[in-house]
Design a protein around this motif. Structure first.
Motif: not given
Length: 304
Positions: A172-175, A178-184, A215-219, A222-225
């Motif tokens: 839950m904390e990791a999610r 994450l941003p609500k939107k990502v670039f195309h 990866d550009k969608l989640h890592q 999350r790396e800062g956590l």
């Protein structure tokens, strides 16, 4: 007494966010027995997990309610080997273990596919529960009413290592990071790399894996956590890892090497002992079977 063995899993493997998962030969073993005392008894876990909020028991109830079965009393014992809240599928193992255990107690009225759909509903996404159920490297597609998966075996030219910190990180904390939107352009970046990563793992292409596990969608979020993420990942690559990624939601870091790199374990272990003594290095062999069940002893894979 019924015993159910469920493998640890990793999810995402870099660019395969919420789609890729792989099982490892590290297991939680759940023992189940129906008793006539009318009580719920849970052992092998901390006292706070010994009540009706226990995830294994919640999964069992899903099956009991589905097939209209009312056990007189339930005894559950868990032999815990999968680190909790470390990104190695501990919650998926509990869900799959509970579903399969309850189904076996009832005489197996539900199919493996039905149990898989129930597991996805409980977990919220299929990336961990799919390899926990079926083993191997699994790509999953979750739809509103049903789920699909394709399973392949990972090439034997690769070896996998879990660099497991001494702190937890909830999904839950990791999610939330994450941003609500990502670039195309970032979505396009991941599509190509996810495809190449999957093919590289199954077809034995270390050269591709060196560049595809990006990866550009989640890592990046999350790396800062994860304390020392950049430092540990860089050291792993210096010691010959083809690539590294966050295992699931973290904080475990997954390092992938070729099987002929016989120095990685010793050198990486020495580095962690000197610099990060709280971090555990674990060699993780792929599991291609998935959940197994047996009365008294293991006799093969669960009938899916």
């Amino acid at each position: 007494m019924i015993k159910v063995r469920v493998p640890a899993t990793t999810a995402n493997i870099g660019p395969g966010f919420d789609a890729f998962g792989m099982a490892f030969q590290l297991y939680n073993i759940f023992s189940f027995e129906e008793r006539d005392n009318g009580k719920l008894t849970i052992r092998g876990v901390e006292r706070r997990y010994q009540g009706k909020s226990n995830l294994v028991y919640k999964a069992m109830l899903k099956v009991f309610n589905r097939v209209h079965y009312r056990p007189k009393g339930i005894y559950i014992y868990t032999d815990v080997n999968i680190p909790v809240s470390r990104g190695l599928g501990s919650s998926a193992a509990c869900i799959v273990g509970g579903l399969v255990g309850a189904n076996t107690l009832c005489g197996a009225p539900l199919t493996g596919k039905e149990l898989f759909d129930m597991a996805v509903e409980m977990e919220g996404h299929p990336d961990n529960v799919a390899p926990a159920m079926f083993g191997g490297l699994v790509v999953s597609l979750g739809l509103k009413e049903e789920n699909h998966y394709i399973k392949k075996e990972v090439s034997q030219c690769f070896e996998f290592y879990g660099l497991i910190p001494d702190f937890t990180l909830s999904t839950m904390e990791a999610r939330k990071a994450l941003p609500k939107k990502v670039f195309h352009k970032d979505a396009v970046f991941n599509v190509s790399r996810a495809t190449m990563t999957y093919l590289a793992l199954t077809e034995g292409r270390p050269d591709i894996l060196k560049v595809s596990v990006e990866d550009k969608l989640h890592q990046p979020y999350r790396e800062g956590l994860i304390a020392h993420y950049d430092e540990v990942s860089q050291k792993a690559r210096e010691l010959g890892a083809l690539n590294t990624c966050i295992s699931g939601a973290g904080p475990t870091i997954l390092a992938i090497t070729t099987r002929d790199n016989d120095q990685f374990y010793a050198k990486m272990g020495k580095y962690l002992k000197e610099k990060l003594p709280g971090c555990t290095l674990l060699k993780l062999e792929p599991d291609n079977t998935g959940v197994c069940t047996a009365r008294h002893s293991y006799g093969g894979s669960y009938d899916t």
